[in-house]
Design a protein around this motif. Structure first.
Motif, PDB file in Angstrom:
ATOM      1  N   ASN A  77       0.810  -1.225   0.000  1.00  0.00           N
ATOM      2  CA  ASN A  77       0.000   0.000   0.000  1.00  0.00           C
ATOM      3  C   ASN A  77       0.839   1.268   0.000  1.00  0.00           C
ATOM      4  O   ASN A  77       0.306   2.376   0.127  1.00  0.00           O
ATOM      5  CB  ASN A  77      -0.950  -0.002   1.201  1.00  0.00           C
ATOM      6  CG  ASN A  77      -0.206   0.005   2.544  1.00  0.00           C
ATOM      7  OD1 ASN A  77       1.019   0.025   2.583  1.00  0.00           O
ATOM      8  ND2 ASN A  77      -0.963  -0.023   3.633  1.00  0.00           N
ATOM      9  N   GLY A  78       2.154   1.123  -0.105  1.00  0.00           N
ATOM     10  CA  GLY A  78       3.040   2.277  -0.131  1.00  0.00           C
ATOM     11  C   GLY A  78       3.565   2.711   1.216  1.00  0.00           C
ATOM     12  O   GLY A  78       4.406   3.620   1.289  1.00  0.00           O
ATOM     13  N   ALA A  79       3.110   2.075   2.297  1.00  0.00           N
ATOM     14  CA  ALA A  79       3.600   2.415   3.636  1.00  0.00           C
ATOM     15  C   ALA A  79       5.066   2.010   3.779  1.00  0.00           C
ATOM     16  O   ALA A  79       5.511   1.021   3.183  1.00  0.00           O
ATOM     17  CB  ALA A  79       2.758   1.719   4.704  1.00  0.00           C
ATOM     18  N   PRO A  80       5.845   2.748   4.563  1.00  0.00           N
ATOM     19  CA  PRO A  80       7.260   2.394   4.743  1.00  0.00           C
ATOM     20  C   PRO A  80       7.418   0.996   5.325  1.00  0.00           C
ATOM     21  O   PRO A  80       6.601   0.545   6.129  1.00  0.00           O
ATOM     22  CB  PRO A  80       7.766   3.454   5.725  1.00  0.00           C
ATOM     23  CG  PRO A  80       6.804   4.592   5.604  1.00  0.00           C
ATOM     24  CD  PRO A  80       5.474   3.972   5.300  1.00  0.00           C
ATOM     25  N   LEU A  81       8.476   0.325   4.904  1.00  0.00           N
ATOM     26  CA  LEU A  81       8.800  -0.995   5.440  1.00  0.00           C
ATOM     27  C   LEU A  81       9.654  -0.803   6.683  1.00  0.00           C
ATOM     28  O   LEU A  81      10.801  -0.375   6.594  1.00  0.00           O
ATOM     29  CB  LEU A  81       9.552  -1.822   4.390  1.00  0.00           C
ATOM     30  CG  LEU A  81       9.954  -3.248   4.782  1.00  0.00           C
ATOM     31  CD1 LEU A  81       8.731  -4.084   5.095  1.00  0.00           C
ATOM     32  CD2 LEU A  81      10.782  -3.888   3.670  1.00  0.00           C
ATOM     33  N   ARG A  82       9.097  -1.130   7.848  1.00  0.00           N
ATOM     34  CA  ARG A  82       9.788  -0.864   9.102  1.00  0.00           C
ATOM     35  C   ARG A  82      10.108  -2.147   9.863  1.00  0.00           C
ATOM     36  O   ARG A  82      11.236  -2.392  10.244  1.00  0.00           O
ATOM     37  CB  ARG A  82       8.932   0.068   9.972  1.00  0.00           C
ATOM     38  CG  ARG A  82       8.842   1.479   9.426  1.00  0.00           C
ATOM     39  CD  ARG A  82      10.158   2.219   9.614  1.00  0.00           C
ATOM     40  NE  ARG A  82      10.051   3.610   9.157  1.00  0.00           N
ATOM     41  CZ  ARG A  82      10.504   4.049   8.004  1.00  0.00           C
ATOM     42  NH1 ARG A  82      11.080   3.201   7.161  1.00  0.00           N
ATOM     43  NH2 ARG A  82      10.383   5.316   7.660  1.00  0.00           N
ATOM     44  N   ARG A  83       9.105  -2.969  10.111  1.00  0.00           N
ATOM     45  CA  ARG A  83       9.284  -4.163  10.933  1.00  0.00           C
ATOM     46  C   ARG A  83       9.050  -5.409  10.096  1.00  0.00           C
ATOM     47  O   ARG A  83       8.056  -5.511   9.371  1.00  0.00           O
ATOM     48  CB  ARG A  83       8.302  -4.149  12.109  1.00  0.00           C
ATOM     49  CG  ARG A  83       8.513  -3.023  13.096  1.00  0.00           C
ATOM     50  CD  ARG A  83       7.457  -3.069  14.179  1.00  0.00           C
ATOM     51  NE  ARG A  83       7.498  -4.342  14.902  1.00  0.00           N
ATOM     52  CZ  ARG A  83       6.477  -4.836  15.586  1.00  0.00           C
ATOM     53  NH1 ARG A  83       5.320  -4.195  15.615  1.00  0.00           N
ATOM     54  NH2 ARG A  83       6.598  -5.989  16.225  1.00  0.00           N
ATOM     55  N   TYR A  84       9.984  -6.347  10.189  1.00  0.00           N
ATOM     56  CA  TYR A  84       9.789  -7.623   9.502  1.00  0.00           C
ATOM     57  C   TYR A  84      10.666  -8.669  10.165  1.00  0.00           C
ATOM     58  O   TYR A  84      11.651  -8.368  10.842  1.00  0.00           O
ATOM     59  CB  TYR A  84      10.110  -7.519   8.011  1.00  0.00           C
ATOM     60  CG  TYR A  84      11.423  -6.863   7.650  1.00  0.00           C
ATOM     61  CD1 TYR A  84      12.613  -7.578   7.675  1.00  0.00           C
ATOM     62  CD2 TYR A  84      11.472  -5.519   7.274  1.00  0.00           C
ATOM     63  CE1 TYR A  84      13.813  -6.982   7.337  1.00  0.00           C
ATOM     64  CE2 TYR A  84      12.666  -4.907   6.939  1.00  0.00           C
ATOM     65  CZ  TYR A  84      13.836  -5.645   6.964  1.00  0.00           C
ATOM     66  OH  TYR A  84      15.022  -5.055   6.626  1.00  0.00           O
ATOM     67  N   ALA A  85      10.263  -9.925   9.978  1.00  0.00           N
ATOM     68  CA  ALA A  85      11.022 -11.043  10.521  1.00  0.00           C
ATOM     69  C   ALA A  85      12.218 -11.332   9.619  1.00  0.00           C
ATOM     70  O   ALA A  85      12.385 -10.728   8.554  1.00  0.00           O
ATOM     71  CB  ALA A  85      10.123 -12.268  10.648  1.00  0.00           C
ATOM     72  N   ARG A  86      13.029 -12.288  10.032  1.00  0.00           N
ATOM     73  CA  ARG A  86      14.231 -12.642   9.279  1.00  0.00           C
ATOM     74  C   ARG A  86      13.860 -13.022   7.834  1.00  0.00           C
ATOM     75  O   ARG A  86      13.106 -13.950   7.602  1.00  0.00           O
ATOM     76  CB  ARG A  86      14.916 -13.826   9.952  1.00  0.00           C
ATOM     77  CG  ARG A  86      16.167 -14.301   9.271  1.00  0.00           C
ATOM     78  CD  ARG A  86      16.677 -15.617   9.835  1.00  0.00           C
ATOM     79  NE  ARG A  86      16.917 -15.565  11.262  1.00  0.00           N
ATOM     80  CZ  ARG A  86      16.158 -16.190  12.153  1.00  0.00           C
ATOM     81  NH1 ARG A  86      15.106 -16.877  11.782  1.00  0.00           N
ATOM     82  NH2 ARG A  86      16.454 -16.114  13.445  1.00  0.00           N
ATOM     83  N   PRO A  87      14.375 -12.303   6.818  1.00  0.00           N
ATOM     84  CA  PRO A  87      14.036 -12.626   5.434  1.00  0.00           C
ATOM     85  C   PRO A  87      14.622 -13.974   4.987  1.00  0.00           C
ATOM     86  O   PRO A  87      15.614 -14.461   5.537  1.00  0.00           O
ATOM     87  CB  PRO A  87      14.658 -11.475   4.630  1.00  0.00           C
ATOM     88  CG  PRO A  87      14.870 -10.378   5.621  1.00  0.00           C
ATOM     89  CD  PRO A  87      15.170 -11.063   6.908  1.00  0.00           C
TER      90      PRO A  87
END
Length: 295
Positions: free
Chosen positions: A263-273
């Motif tokens: 949706n265009g929101a910044p990518l901030r939090r994510y688990a180990r890719p």
């Protein structure tokens, strides 16, 4: 660069019961579920689901191209931190165990336990390919105390026999912690602390180490002589994308961009890719949804 939705755990499954999840070498999303699991609080971390007792049965849910399949695994005796698919319909689970503990279990196509072995402690990544190679990458708490984890990166066959361990070439720092990892059917790629070179290892044991200007990447995609690195540097740069090309000796950044949610929101939090060839698969705090970006 917007992430694309890749795979979603169907609503009939409760994501609070997911013990481990990944995307395998065939591009299938895997969710290992214990329907009776209950969340257990942990200091400095979000609650993690635990089975009610041992042994227990678990359900493997596989999603690929919109098709969902189930398989029951019987009599699990560990709490898996990693899960992946091996050739011939087998599955491997790995648990965070003590030094010397047989913390890896291989299950057959019928969901029955076939083999256990010692994979080492403090695993950051465990990834298999489609050609009977299994890779394990470690962080510092294992590298400094565990004789299996000591190499920092180890290759096994799909039966759990150790075939190779990394030994840094002269003048190159050893592995303290593997930050980013990618596996193809022929090679594995790693960026590791403290100096973050790009390590390329082929299944014949050949090794190449390249200097890289990107410190602390957490995701890798590789295609030909091109590399895409995700993250690097300060925590507020977790969405930074570094498009690079490789020479014989170094990695050269030629373009940078920002990764965003669909949706265009910044990518901030994510688990180990999870890095698989030209793709980086990642998810946010929820275990339900996998996203993808690539080259």
């Amino acid at each position: 660069m917007a992430l694309r939705p890749y795979a979603t755990l169907p609503r009939q499954y409760d994501e609070r019961n997911v013990l481990a999840t990944t995307v395998d070498g065939w591009g299938r999303a895997l969710w290992l579920i214990c329907p009776e699991a209950e969340p257990v609080s942990r200091p400095y971390a979000k609650p993690r689901p635990h089975p009610p007792g041992y042994p227990y049965d678990a359900l493997l849910v596989t999603g690929a191209a919109g098709v969902v399949r189930e398989r029951v695994l019987h009599n699990l005796t560990l709490l898996p931190g990693h899960v992946d698919t091996l050739p011939n319909g087998r599955l491997i689970l790995q648990s965070h165990g003590a030094v010397g503990e047989r913390n890896a279990q291989i299950f057959g196509r019928d969901g029955r336990l076939r083999h256990t072995f010692v994979m080492g402690s403090a695993l950051e990544f465990m990834m298999a390919d489609r050609r009977n190679n299994l890779w394990s990458a470690y962080f510092d708490e294992g590298v400094y105390v565990d004789p299996v984890s000591f190499a920092g990166l180890v290759r096994w066959d799909s039966g759990g026999n150790r075939l190779w361990g990394y030994s840094a070439p002269p003048g190159i720092e050893y592995i303290d912690t593997v930050y980013a990892f990618n596996v193809t059917d022929k090679a594995a790629w790693a960026a590791y602390y403290p100096t973050f070179p790009l390590l390329e290892v082929h299944d014949d044991g050949s090794v190449r180490v390249r200097r890289s200007p990107v410190a602390g990447p957490v995701g890798l995609a590789v295609h030909g002589d091109r590399v895409l690195m995700l993250g690097g540097g300060a925590p507020d740069r977790r969405g930074r994308l570094h498009y690079c090309r490789m020479t014989d000796e170094e990695v050269v950044v030629f373009e940078e961009a920002e990764a965003t949610m669909p949706n265009g929101a910044p990518l901030r939090r994510y688990a180990r890719p999870v890095g698989r060839g030209r793709h980086i698969y990642l998810r946010g705090p929820s275990t339900r949804q996998w996203y993808v970006l690539g080259m």
